[in-house]
Design an enzyme around this catalytic site. Sequence first.
Site, PDB file in Angstrom:
ATOM      1  N   GLY A 194       1.010   8.635   1.008  1.00  0.00           N
ATOM      2  CA  GLY A 194       2.229   9.582   0.258  1.00  0.00           C
ATOM      3  C   GLY A 194       3.081   9.487  -0.392  1.00  0.00           C
TER       4      GLY A 194
ATOM      5  CG  ASN B 229       8.239   4.751   5.838  1.00  0.00           C
ATOM      6  OD1 ASN B 229       9.422   4.694   5.452  1.00  0.00           O
ATOM      7  ND2 ASN B 229       7.725   4.733   6.632  1.00  0.00           N
TER       8      ASN B 229
ATOM      9  N   PRO C  20       0.505  -1.294   0.235  1.00  0.00           N
ATOM     10  CG  PRO C  20      -0.058  -0.640   2.069  1.00  0.00           C
ATOM     11  CD  PRO C  20       0.222  -1.812   0.843  1.00  0.00           C
TER      12      PRO C  20
ATOM     13  CG  ASP D  63       8.298  17.044  11.101  1.00  0.00           C
ATOM     14  OD1 ASP D  63       8.245  18.113  11.566  1.00  0.00           O
ATOM     15  OD2 ASP D  63       9.609  16.719  11.036  1.00  0.00           O
ATOM     16  CB  SER D  64       5.051  13.408   6.350  1.00  0.00           C
ATOM     17  OG  SER D  64       4.454  12.654   6.890  1.00  0.00           O
TER      18      SER D  64
ATOM     19  CB  SER E 261       1.750  11.808   5.078  1.00  0.00           C
ATOM     20  OG  SER E 261       1.874  13.009   5.886  1.00  0.00           O
ATOM     21  CB  THR E 262      -2.562   9.419   3.321  1.00  0.00           C
ATOM     22  OG1 THR E 262      -1.684   8.109   3.272  1.00  0.00           O
ATOM     23  CG2 THR E 262      -2.204   9.673   1.888  1.00  0.00           C
TER      24      THR E 262
ATOM     25  CG  LEU F 284      -0.857  -7.237  10.236  1.00  0.00           C
ATOM     26  CD1 LEU F 284      -1.453  -6.345  11.932  1.00  0.00           C
ATOM     27  CD2 LEU F 284      -0.761  -8.757  10.541  1.00  0.00           C
TER      28      LEU F 284
ATOM     29  CE1 TYR G 197      11.513  13.854  13.507  1.00  0.00           C
ATOM     30  CE2 TYR G 197      13.485  15.563  13.852  1.00  0.00           C
ATOM     31  CZ  TYR G 197      12.256  14.703  13.204  1.00  0.00           C
ATOM     32  OH  TYR G 197      11.879  14.588  11.652  1.00  0.00           O
TER      33      TYR G 197
END
Lengths: 561, 561
Positions: A135, A138, A132, A201-202, A206-207, A268, A471
């Site tokens: 965006g 990763n 899958p 941040d993304s 991103s989704t 999964l 971070y």
Amino acid sequence: MRAMKWWGWGEETVSFTHEDKPELAPFLQCHLAIDVEQDSSRPVGFDELRIPDSGVPSSLWLALERAVGGEWVSTGGLDRVVHARGKSLRDLVCHRRGELARLPDVVVRPADEPQVVAVVQAAIDGDAVVIPFGGGTNISGSLEAPASESRPVISVDLSRLDRVLEIDEISGLARVQAGVFGPDLERQCNARGWTVGHFPDSFTHSTLGGWIATRSSGMQSDKYGDVADLTRGLRAVTPAGMLVIRPVPSTSTGPSVREMMLGSEGRLGIISEATVQVHRLPQSRVILGYLFPEWGEALAAMRDLAASEVSPALTRVSDPPETAFSFSTRKTPTPLDRVKSAALGRYLQRRGIDMDAVCLGFVGYEGTERHVSAQRRAVGRLFSSHGAICIGRGPGALYDQKKFDTPYIRDYLLDRGTLADVSETAAPWSLLPRVYERVMSSARAGFDELGVVGYIMCHMSHSYRAGACLYFTFAFKPAPGREPLDQYEVVKFAVQQQFVDSGATLSHHHAVGTEHARWLEQDISGPGVAMLQALLQGFDPGANFNPGKIVRTRLTEQTEQ
Amino acid sequence: MRAMKWWGWGEETVSFTHEDKPELAPFLQCHLAIDVEQDSSRPVGFDELRIPDSGVPSSLWLALERAVGGEWVSTGGLDRVVHARGKSLRDLVCHRRGELARLPDVVVRPADEPQVVAVVQAAIDGDAVVIPFGGGTNISGSLEAPASESRPVISVDLSRLDRVLEIDEISGLARVQAGVFGPDLERQCNARGWTVGHFPDSFTHSTLGGWIATRSSGMQSDKYGDVADLTRGLRAVTPAGMLVIRPVPSTSTGPSVREMMLGSEGRLGIISEATVQVHRLPQSRVILGYLFPEWGEALAAMRDLAASEVSPALTRVSDPPETAFSFSTRKTPTPLDRVKSAALGRYLQRRGIDMDAVCLGFVGYEGTERHVSAQRRAVGRLFSSHGAICIGRGPGALYDQKKFDTPYIRDYLLDRGTLADVSETAAPWSLLPRVYERVMSSARAGFDELGVVGYIMCHMSHSYRAGACLYFTFAFKPAPGREPLDQYEVVKFAVQQQFVDSGATLSHHHAVGTEHARWLEQDISGPGVAMLQALLQGFDPGANFNPGKIVRTRLTEQTEQ
């Protein structure tokens, strides 16, 4: 169809620049020996890429066409390259060089959940692999097919599942398709007066499904929770059929299946829909900046805040190196800025604050005017006792504006032959100072070992009652004569290994993927890995679902041999 | 060694009585046709029990003796009977009749984690079954061995693991052995100025490990969280060795292994230690009572409270039937009580509030004096807008005193030939009114079907932003000529089936065990059950760990055939 640059972060038309930041070029020269004008390390051209043929058997092709319609089945080179990897430093370096991964053979774009079901059925029937794709942001290697995968690989791009289907205004629950991007999700919710409040941040690229599949955390997690908290219900297309997790506030139904899907990275099944907690848009929203005299005091102040009765929306404080970097990215100041800045300098000097030790922090407040002002006062009192001073709304507003631009910096630095990356962790408050010191030392020892000029900086964010996230961002120009990625590995390893050696976790919100898999057993212990193996292997015995991520199952090990 | 009555709840010297509650006997007569003086349905004597011989092979016996020392290995009849079951209505009825379960063959009491390891090793070597035992209060059938289990069954009583090992005062984290009982845990933490804040109904007789293994929730979960929230780190003795989950505040290490142990009911191993969030004992603690004009308004008020900026420690409101029951259990009033009560009655009458519709609620406040008083004012304003009035501290203090006594009532009613039990669920706020109405109707239809006089009542508790728990209590005197447990089954089934049919969950905090297992697939869907099966079966292939609970694995199905 939106897609990021195949060789870097974000949109084609956007990039980071030093030109409007007068202090940045000298900073980079001083700390990383970078001449910002030398930007000759550019990616290869797309035309230079050697893209292998797609290996989709015709029966599978036909089944996919039937599932989603011919126009949404793509074997185009750009599509396959964009969907081959995420955006880790390693991913960027390889793509820029034209060293492609095991590309997916085909990219399919289902329009809705029934089409996802049909795609998965076609994949299982054809013994194909499904990965899958949300965006594609990763940075832990969760999106790349195993190098030796001999079965057809299908990248299932969920971006057409982009709608907020329903808002239960009584319970504050929004039923949302999993492929929606952050800005689109907020736009649809905001239009009805609601917010999800999840801002990683993304965020722009991103989704929702990607956040869930990687256990993401947003900048305002102090108020809105991590994605694991705000995801109440789920629907996923799995090897065993449609998984449906009811959006109940809490439940006692054995080991939590909801929590199994969170962080499952596609292993999964494919998350098609989630029911997420939403909140009324706040009446008032303020981010205030604070300066702390030094790092230990800053951490102590944040810890006291987490133990107090104050409930801020955002907490964050940078160590001195990150504070210095942050100051170096200021835009060209106006005359008024200069006056303010000079006055602040004199004030700090009078208070005996060492500008080399100072730490810049932010606290975000949200809610009714009454709530926000009461909380601001309480934090002011608490921080004062740690020697901090409030520097008002300006820096916070600036942080808020540019918070999603940071990832572009890596491409800017790569253009200048410099590697930069991030590693983040979480630990109890009592361990944070030790984790910090050791990671900084380990990274610097890594720079020394390589004989490079390196920079490492850190901020604390995402406060919990028990601890917080640290971070780290590090950068260096690799030494000549040795593979740059091997040099990167030295520093990345030093940082990550120190996390687990110091009692922290391998990642607070960046997932495991393949990049962090080697530290998993050291973090969650052998039996923890064995539980994950039992689950993944037992539930997906054919290893059709994003094999090789998180932990290796027997079957994927065989496949990779 | 503390142990509960073998035939009922709690300590031998404690029981419920109507004698100090002048309104109760008439209430029970009116609503359940109970003559409180007729208490002839007593349990059989212990001497009348037919306790089968213990089937422990000598090699296993010797290994257990080596593991924990001879004095801590028991095959005594009372020990085996007490450890055979929990305290569900079905458990109580069977034990009172002398109908024993598949008793454990032996009860062992390890002193520490290494001894638990040795016991588990002995069990695996001897292909025995281990069932961890905390306080034995489970009401979902989590503690009973399968009737046809032919292997030796070992009940592992954790009550000697009763110490708070360490408090990290900086992070608010206590490292605690899993066998500690509620009062002992609080005593040890309180002595150092801390509280865990977990107060389930079973508090006095249940253990930390039991709470974790069943996903328990305490009365003050609004502030302190469910046990799933407050359990940060874990150690467990598993089929694959020592599981060690670090006490990090949040982590992104794939599907959460911590959340797999929560609610695992002994199927993944024996929890030996946990690191739990602790909080400073609050400066101020107040529980205020409120009267709401009717149930729908009461639920709406609690929902608005959950969506507000107020953060109470406890929220609870009873429906009219439970409010009436609650009033009927008042102690003999003083003259001042009578004056107050009459004045309140006149006040409610003037406001046009129907006493048959009125709902009694509580909100608990904890923290600094300043925080508590600000929150009280805010709740007062919010509840006023729903027509509620505050009735002060008296009823709240009373509730707080007697909150752990409720489970004794079932034995009192059983003595009078009356069955009583509880079923609880959770759902989003938007569904709660519907779930409530349908469950009440279903239960009453069940009473009608049986031709009995029955009573069902409910309260809402454990508020979350998304919803809350509904906790139902029902009672009836079974009709003559039909097996009472079959009649109980009619009502229990009606209630539980309505939970899942209405979109709620099969249990908010009572676990699955064997009692709720038949609704699991309807709640978490087929693939959810398949994930649990993959995990349990893959991780414990020999089915040595409390087989038959939550979901049945292939092996336990074979065993039971």
